[in-house]
Design a protein around this motif. Structure first.
Motif, PDB file in Angstrom:
ATOM      1  N   ARG A 123      -6.503  34.646   1.948  1.00  0.00           N
ATOM      2  CA  ARG A 123      -7.294  33.535   1.410  1.00  0.00           C
ATOM      3  C   ARG A 123      -8.251  34.005   0.318  1.00  0.00           C
ATOM      4  O   ARG A 123      -8.384  33.361  -0.728  1.00  0.00           O
ATOM      5  CB  ARG A 123      -8.075  32.857   2.537  1.00  0.00           C
ATOM      6  N   ALA A 175     -11.789  31.813   5.231  1.00  0.00           N
ATOM      7  CA  ALA A 175     -11.592  33.134   4.628  1.00  0.00           C
ATOM      8  C   ALA A 175     -12.535  34.159   5.247  1.00  0.00           C
ATOM      9  O   ALA A 175     -12.140  35.298   5.525  1.00  0.00           O
ATOM     10  CB  ALA A 175     -11.807  33.054   3.116  1.00  0.00           C
ATOM     11  N   ASP A 234      -3.397  30.130   2.996  1.00  0.00           N
ATOM     12  CA  ASP A 234      -4.219  29.268   3.847  1.00  0.00           C
ATOM     13  C   ASP A 234      -3.396  28.663   4.981  1.00  0.00           C
ATOM     14  O   ASP A 234      -3.879  28.516   6.107  1.00  0.00           O
ATOM     15  CB  ASP A 234      -4.858  28.176   2.987  1.00  0.00           C
ATOM     16  N   ARG A 235      -2.160  28.319   4.684  1.00  0.00           N
ATOM     17  CA  ARG A 235      -1.316  27.649   5.685  1.00  0.00           C
ATOM     18  C   ARG A 235      -0.616  28.623   6.619  1.00  0.00           C
ATOM     19  O   ARG A 235      -0.450  28.336   7.811  1.00  0.00           O
ATOM     20  CB  ARG A 235      -0.277  26.780   4.979  1.00  0.00           C
ATOM     21  N   GLU A 268     -11.306  35.093   8.695  1.00  0.00           N
ATOM     22  CA  GLU A 268     -10.147  35.973   8.582  1.00  0.00           C
ATOM     23  C   GLU A 268     -10.565  37.389   8.205  1.00  0.00           C
ATOM     24  O   GLU A 268     -10.037  38.373   8.750  1.00  0.00           O
ATOM     25  CB  GLU A 268      -9.196  35.399   7.527  1.00  0.00           C
ATOM     26  N   PHE A 327     -12.705  26.123   3.268  1.00  0.00           N
ATOM     27  CA  PHE A 327     -11.785  27.205   2.918  1.00  0.00           C
ATOM     28  C   PHE A 327     -12.484  28.556   2.993  1.00  0.00           C
ATOM     29  O   PHE A 327     -11.936  29.524   3.539  1.00  0.00           O
ATOM     30  CB  PHE A 327     -11.232  26.965   1.505  1.00  0.00           C
TER      31      PHE A 327
END
Length: 573
Positions: free
Chosen positions: A77, A556, A53-54, A559, A552
């Protein structure tokens, strides 16, 4: 940090080798290392999820062989979240199984057979989530298949062998189809690495690309139990021990959903089979929930609701937009936890009352209030009652469908609402029959010894009387009830199948790991209660953390649809 990526696969396999070397000895030590390794996998999964995530996707090429030669593992993710949820659930199910093994007074089966097979299953699931190429995705599936057959047929009862054989035949068919799809993909693209395929498949003729997409979707739809490829599931899962049924129902079908998510977003963006996926999603919802309405056994009810709610996830995948993908990811995480919890509760009911047949249950809300709470919370979560996580996932999917605006999308929005209401009806039906009404006449008392699923073979040899009891069962029943312990003839252990003890009419009682007779008890083993309570709490945590979870999953989804972060992480660009 990249060096941590293989560990969720490697650690369970290494501990499995250690446990097989030890054999059926040092039971306490073996229980400890099983819990320890799954706890370590959970910690690693959280670390990988936070790091992805980071800092973006993490990748490692085993042996330092670059694609397409080497084995590539990738944690982005989506993979991190799936690893975390699956690790938490498998750890809780393992704790539950320890309680069941102690209650069955059988140390050798859980430690000597169940634990190694279970750890191999966990390694297979982790391999599937982390696989960076189609071959290792296939390897992950096959690892799960080998372990699944052992777990489904543990004990060797006729019922379990039949159910396991059906499962294996279907799985082998899908495996062969998967191999053909992999061979065709390599023939047209010269690689099976997912990152390279994401680039090269765009140059393949549209007809060939659509054929590959259809073949892979068929394979994953079988694994995920998407209608009409789900007929195997209701007969395969309910016969296994409660921990096995729980982890299969909650987790294994989601591996197929995960594979659909990964390939549809990475390999086939703007896929041409969206309408077909929407039709399959709608059919899964409707047929699955209507099947659940018609059932009177709790395990079969839950099996059909499982098929139905797979449709929600396929709905999100078919929409192919950020909102749909995000909603599908939320619903996968929610459903893994809630469905597992409900099957764990079903195992507790079977342990307490000797059956999951709803017509033979009643009064549990009064006599077992803790058990009632453990069922009620995840049942309402599955039905999507606000503000629980089931509502969050369904709301996200329906909003994405409305935003899409297409005819199929609107049909699925309506189907989602109807399925949710019917799920609430089914859960209310279970609640009324098993928990709210008074116990029906003839309900089993504490201490009654119940035969296993092998009673069908015994019946063929000895015959039953009109009330479903084997000849001469009356005295055995009386002695069991009088002792209050269910030990037959002072043997110090539950009677084996065929001992002539009473069998509930129409019930499949095979709660023991080895399919042996079990003894009903009102005092449920504390590890089983603790594990189930923790699973309920995990499901509720998705509600408490609903904001961060949706944020989150939206990241995801972005992405996944962008594809570039995944490709660059693997190919080093």
């Amino acid at each position: 940090m990249n060096a941590l990526v293989p560990l969720p696969v490697v650690l369970p396999l290494c501990v499995t080798g250690l446990k097989l070397a030890i054999g059926p000895r040092l039971h306490q030590f073996q229980r400890f290392i099983s819990i320890a390794v799954l706890g370590a996998v959970l910690v690693l999964s959280v670390v990988l999820m936070v790091s992805a995530d980071r800092h973006g996707p993490l990748s490692v090429h085993l042996g330092d062989f670059a694609p397409p030669v080497g084995i590539t593992l990738v944690a982005d993710r989506l993979a991190g979240l799936m690893l975390t949820v699956s690790s938490a659930v498998t750890l809780l199910v393992l704790v539950y199984s320890l309680g069941q093994g102690m209650a069955d007074r059988d140390d050798q089966a859980p430690v000597g057979v169940f634990h190694p097979a279970y750890l191999i299953l966990v390694a297979g699931v982790s391999c599937t989530f982390l696989a960076g190429d189609l071959v290792n995705l296939y390897v992950g599936f096959e690892i799960m298949l080998v372990a699944s057959f052992v777990l489904l047929t543990i004990g060797g009862t006729a019922t379990r062998i039949r159910a396991g054989s059906t499962y294996v035949i279907i799985s082998l068919f899908s495996s062969v189809l998967f191999l053909v799809a992999i061979a065709m993909t390599y023939a047209v693209a010269g690689t099976v690495n997912l990152a390279q395929l994401a680039e090269r498949l765009q140059e393949v003729p549209p007809g060939v690309r659509t054929l590959l997409e259809a073949m892979l979707l068929t394979v994953f739809a079988i694994k995920a139990a998407v209608f009409p490829l789900a007929a195997w599931l209701p007969d395969s899962y309910p016969t296994a021990p409660a921990p096995v049924t729980a982890v299969f129902a909650g987790l294994l079908t989601k591996v197929g959903v995960y594979s659909m998510l990964r390939t549809q977003t990475l390999l086939f963006p703007g896929h041409r089979l969206g309408d077909l996926l929407m039709l399959a999603a709608l059919a899964s919802m409707v047929v699955g929930i209507l099947g659940a309405v018609a059932q009177t056994d709790l395990k079969r009810v839950l099996s059909f609701t499982l098929i139905s709610h797979i449709g929600y996830m396929v709905f999100g995948i078919a929409l192919a937009g950020g909102g749909g993908i995000s909603g599908a990811i939320v619903y996968v995480a929610h459903h893994i936890t809630v469905q597992t919890t409900l099957f764990l509760v079903a195992g507790l009911i079977e342990r307490r009352d000797g059956t999951t047949e709803l017509t033979r249950l009643g009064g549990l809300a009064r006599t077992a209030p803790l058990l009632a709470v453990l069922f009620f919370v995840p049942a309402m979560n599955l039905a999507g009652i606000p503000p629980l996580s089931g509502f969050i996932g369904k709301l996200g999917l329906m909003r994405a469908g409305v935003a899409d605006g297409g005819g199929w999308a609107w049909a699925l929005v309506a189907g989602s609402a109807a399925t949710s209401l019917l799920t609430l009806y089914v859960m209310a039906k279970v609640w009324n029959l098993a928990f709210w009404r008074d116990a029906p006449p003839g309900a089993e008392e504490e201490g009654v010894v119940l035969e296993s699923a092998e009673d069908d073979d015994t019946d063929d040899e000895t015959g039953d009387d009109e009330e479903g009891r084997a000849p001469g069962s009356g005295e055995a029943s009386g002695s069991a009830e009088a002792s209050g312990s269910g030990e037959a003839s002072g043997s110090g252990r539950p009677a084996e199948a065929g001992s002539g003890l009473p069998v509930p009419a129409g019930a499949v009682v095979s709660a023991g790991f080895l399919g042996q007779s079990i003894t009903t008890t009102k005092h449920l083993p504390w590890p089983m209660l603790v594990a189930t309570g923790a699973a309920v709490a995990l499901g509720l945590s998705y509600t408490v953390l609903g904001g961060p979870l949706t944020t989150f999953t939206q990241a995801a989804a972005t992405e996944l649809l962008a594809r570039t972060p995944y490709i660059e992480a693997v190919l080093g660009r």
